[in-house]
Design an enzyme around this catalytic site. Structure first.
Site, PDB file in Angstrom:
ATOM      1  N   ASN A 173      13.158  -5.432   3.580  1.00  0.00           N
ATOM      2  CA  ASN A 173      12.094  -4.426   3.450  1.00  0.00           C
ATOM      3  C   ASN A 173      11.631  -4.451   2.000  1.00  0.00           C
ATOM      4  OD1 ASN A 173      12.710  -3.657   6.017  1.00  0.00           O
ATOM      5  ND2 ASN A 173      13.472  -1.609   5.473  1.00  0.00           N
ATOM      6  N   GLY A 174      10.324  -4.292   1.778  1.00  0.00           N
ATOM      7  CA  GLY A 174       9.819  -4.274   0.406  1.00  0.00           C
ATOM      8  C   GLY A 174       8.923  -5.477   0.172  1.00  0.00           C
ATOM      9  N   GLU A 230      -4.937  10.685  13.301  1.00  0.00           N
ATOM     10  CA  GLU A 230      -3.708   9.884  13.339  1.00  0.00           C
ATOM     11  C   GLU A 230      -3.206   9.621  14.742  1.00  0.00           C
ATOM     12  OE1 GLU A 230      -1.235  12.488  10.802  1.00  0.00           O
ATOM     13  OE2 GLU A 230      -0.482  10.629   9.975  1.00  0.00           O
ATOM     14  N   LYS A 232       6.077   5.526   9.145  1.00  0.00           N
ATOM     15  CA  LYS A 232       6.570   6.845   8.749  1.00  0.00           C
ATOM     16  C   LYS A 232       6.731   6.949   7.244  1.00  0.00           C
ATOM     17  CE  LYS A 232       8.089  10.973   9.321  1.00  0.00           C
ATOM     18  NZ  LYS A 232       7.040  11.971   9.554  1.00  0.00           N
ATOM     19  N   TRP A 236       6.877  -4.522   9.767  1.00  0.00           N
ATOM     20  CA  TRP A 236       5.518  -4.001   9.709  1.00  0.00           C
ATOM     21  C   TRP A 236       4.783  -4.907   8.736  1.00  0.00           C
ATOM     22  CZ3 TRP A 236       2.297  -1.069   6.253  1.00  0.00           C
ATOM     23  CH2 TRP A 236       1.289  -0.333   6.899  1.00  0.00           C
ATOM     24  N   ARG A 267       9.456   4.437  12.641  1.00  0.00           N
ATOM     25  CA  ARG A 267       8.895   4.039  11.345  1.00  0.00           C
ATOM     26  C   ARG A 267       7.675   3.153  11.499  1.00  0.00           C
ATOM     27  NH1 ARG A 267      13.471   4.046   7.322  1.00  0.00           N
ATOM     28  NH2 ARG A 267      12.318   2.502   6.154  1.00  0.00           N
TER      29      ARG A 267
HETATM   30  C1  F6R Z   1       0.650  12.173   8.012  1.00  0.00           C
HETATM   31  C2  F6R Z   1       1.739  11.608   7.264  1.00  0.00           C
HETATM   32  C3  F6R Z   1       1.432  10.880   5.998  1.00  0.00           C
HETATM   33  C4  F6R Z   1       2.463  11.248   4.925  1.00  0.00           C
HETATM   34  C5  F6R Z   1       2.267  10.389   3.675  1.00  0.00           C
HETATM   35  C6  F6R Z   1       3.231  10.743   2.588  1.00  0.00           C
HETATM   36  O1  F6R Z   1       1.069  12.789   9.183  1.00  0.00           O
HETATM   37  O2  F6R Z   1       2.874  11.704   7.644  1.00  0.00           O
HETATM   38  O3  F6R Z   1       0.148  11.150   5.547  1.00  0.00           O
HETATM   39  O4  F6R Z   1       2.325  12.602   4.630  1.00  0.00           O
HETATM   40  O5  F6R Z   1       2.422   9.044   4.008  1.00  0.00           O
HETATM   41  O6  F6R Z   1       4.547  10.563   2.996  1.00  0.00           O
HETATM   42  P1  F6R Z   1       5.741  11.300   2.295  1.00  0.00           P
HETATM   43  O7  F6R Z   1       5.537  12.754   2.521  1.00  0.00           O
HETATM   44  O8  F6R Z   1       6.965  10.766   2.969  1.00  0.00           O
HETATM   45  O9  F6R Z   1       5.667  10.949   0.839  1.00  0.00           O
END
Ligand code: F6R
Length: 613
Positions: A100-101, A491, A608, A74, A27
């Site tokens: 978290n948050g 990335e 993530k 993070w 993450r």
């Molecule tokens: C790129 C990536 C991010 C996610 C974005 C949305 O490889 O993983 O750009 O696509 O942060 O995340 P989700 O799909 O979890 O809403």
């Protein structure tokens, strides 16, 4: 984003917590810490950097005890530092909190507490929470639970919390509002975690806490309460994720494993939704025939890679049906006045189902009377729970931070939706639908074939990986592929990369082209003049001595004459070619990153799941 693990049971807590945190490493984090109750009081260890640094510290000064909470942070409020790392303690050291948050009103709370004599050790919003709980205890709260509930009633924002109280040596408290948190129920032991993979090797039963709930965990079991301290109902569910799927299965990284899983996952997804008679079944969307027929507008929102999937969805649905589709980045949508109402179907696309901007967009659309459905990978995620229906992408846990299999399953979900709509609304004749379903069935094999060519792709990546920049060009269905290929590259390899619609090249990016610039041109065959246009763009790059890496259809020797390097992919219907082409670009980015020696599964600065704005 940040990770939380908590444990109560007969075993030593520290190794369990570290194991759980390691499983959440994907993450993204910049510091870590544990708090453990040793029966007489709370003890904390924190360190900046990777978990290995925390482990080294614990090897020198172990934390004994079988009740504890752990965290990977993070940084949001305050730089990554030991003082800002969680857990945070109350001034009397009797309350430890991992969070978290974001506590949005932390400044007011901090000022109020400071005025009452509280001194803070960190710059974080989180630290206000143990202080608030201590104040509630001092003010005579009837129990630990009451003190926590009273403190949380004063906090605004989002939180998933793990809390230890010195006065309750056999208890872990957990609370949730707007950030995901689960409780794991084992035999004589219980856990908390911000995500299932953290504890998937330990428990097979979980409780998904709801917003505004507090859980009280002992080794013997779990009680759940609301924010007024009243018992709340909860459901114990089976874990659907297998322990092996959270492992790398012999691949050098999770990302490479996930890239390789794509043919199987896409085949399974197709089988699940298209029966032997070619019927498309999407029951969890909860959209009946009349609703689908009556629609005139779809609005799709998403972030990052999921947004590229939405771009593809727009192009495809408008190509195959009479529907109008708008798309927008969720972070923009939520702060605009988009023209959506009760006749709009809002489609939220997300791997994690926890992305803050996507969730906020859904809430906004709901308040405007839209019907809202999601294309989502994570079962029981916040997004799924807030939407009226879902099309699960069934990609399994995606651990690599850079999204791969989630993307292709999102694309396939859009294909299924588009064909379903086209059929119901009579936009396509039945033979046209059958022809496409037939072509779709060949896609997993075509991807398999691309994977088999990975050595050739690695050689190309090795040759081009060391430049400062690269350009990705595509047309029509493959504009999103160009954007996604560039995103993957930046990335994980940290090479600057731009994705563009090839027709836009002359309007600016052509100025970038020089003899050292790799230009990835998606030039797979199309049924009309779009292919010729793309070849013209290739010639323009060639004329300026750009270093062309072309993606071409098997047997297309003409492209090989213009390009410096060619990645051949099997012929696929143009509409579905993004599913195949993007896999070649995932591999290209992967091997460029490998050659550049980056931490592929955990690229710097990335998380993530982006559960804060
Ligand atoms: C790129 C990536 C991010 C996610 C974005 C949305 O490889 O993983 O750009 O696509 O942060 O995340 P989700 O799909 O979890 O809403």
């Amino acid at each position: 984003m940040c990770g939380i693990v908590g444990y109560v049971g007969p075993e030593a807590a520290s190794p369990r917590l570290l194991d759980g945190l390691r499983r959440l490493e994907y993450r993204g984090y910049d510091s870590a810490g544990l708090a453990v109750h040793d029966g007489s009081g709370l003890h904390v260890a924190r360190s900046v950097g990777r978990l290995a640094a925390l482990e080294a510290r614990l090897a020198d000064s172990p934390l004994a005890g079988s009740v504890g909470v752990g965290h990977t942070r993070w940084a949001t409020h305050g730089a990554p530092s030991e003082a800002n790392a969680h857990p945070h303690l109350s001034p009397d050291g009797r309350i430890a909190v991992v969070h978290n948050g974001i506590i949005e009103n932390y400044r007011e709370l901090r000022e109020e507490l400071a005025a009452a004599g509280h001194r803070f050790q960190s710059e974080t919003d989180t630290e206000t929470l143990p202080h608030l709980i201590q104040r509630e205890v001092a003010d005579g709260a009837a129990s630990g639970l009451d003190a926590i509930a009273a403190a949380l009633r004063k906090a605004r924002g989002a939180y998933a919390l793990g809390i230890l109280l010195a006065g309750e040596p056999e208890v872990v408290y957990a609370a949730r509002l707007g950030s995901p948190l689960i409780v794991g129920v084992g035999e004589g032991e219980t856990y908390i975690a911000s995500d299932v993979p953290a504890i998937v090797n330990r428990v097979r039963k979980v409780i998904y806490l709801e917003d505004g709930q507090i859980a009280r965990l002992t080794a013997a079991g779990v009680e759940v309460f609301d924010l007024d301290g009243r018992p709340a109902p909860f459901e114990v569910k089976d874990v659907t994720v297998s322990a092996e799927s959270a492992d790398r299965a012999g691949f050098e990284t999770f990302m490479l494993k996930e890239i390789h899983e794509q043919p199987r996952i896409l085949r399974d997804l197709l089988h699940q939704h298209v029966d032997a008679d070619g019927r498309i079944l999407l029951p969890d969307l909860h959209l009946d025939e009349a609703t689908l027929k009556g629609l005139d507008h779809i609005f799709a929102v998403a972030c990052g890679t999921a947004f590229h999937a939405a771009m593809y969805g727009k192009i495809l649905i408008e190509h195959l049906t009479s529907l109008r589709v708008d798309i927008e980045l969720a972070s923009e949508f939520r702060y605009r006045r988009p023209k959506v109402d009760g006749r709009t179907l809002l489609l939220a696309v997300s791997q994690s189902g926890e992305t803050a901007d996507t969730l906020a967009s859904v809430r906004m659309a709901h308040s405007r009377g839209c019907r809202v459905v999601s294309i989502c990978n994570v079962h029981d995620s916040s997004l799924v729970r807030e939407c009226d229906g879902v099309l699960y992408t069934q990609a399994g846990p995606e651990i690599g931070v850079a999204s791969t299999k989630a993307y292709t399953t999102q694309l396939l979900s859009f294909v299924l939706l588009a064909l379903h709509l086209a059929r119901l609304r009579g936009d396509l004749e039945e033979p046209e639908i059958r022809r496409r379903l037939q072509a779709l069935r060949a896609v997993p094999n075509a991807i398999h074939y691309v994977l088999e060519r990975k050595d050739a792709i690695e050689r190309i990546a090795d040759k081009h990986h060391d430049g400062p920049s690269s350009l990705y060009l595509g047309r029509r269905f493959n504009v999103p592929t160009a954007l996604e290929g560039a995103l993957k590259n930046k990335e994980i390899s940290y090479q600057h990369a731009e994705g563009y619609a090839a027709g836009e090249m002359k309007h600016g990016p052509i100025a970038l082209i020089h003899e050292y610039l790799p230009v990835v041109c998606i030039c797979t065959r199309t049924e009309d003049e779009v292919y010729d246009k793309m070849v013209s763009n290739l010639r323009e790059v060639e004329a300026r001595h750009g270093r062309i890496i072309a993606l071409a259809t098997d047997g297309d020797r003409a492209i090989a004459e213009v390009a410096e390097d060619v990645i051949f992919v099997p012929e696929t219907l143009e509409e579905f070619s993004p599913l195949v082409n993007v896999v070649a670009l995932q591999l290209l980015a992967y091997f460029a990153a490998k050659a550049r020696g980056t931490d592929i599964d955990k690229p710097r600065n990335l998380a993530k799941s982006v559960t804060v704005e």
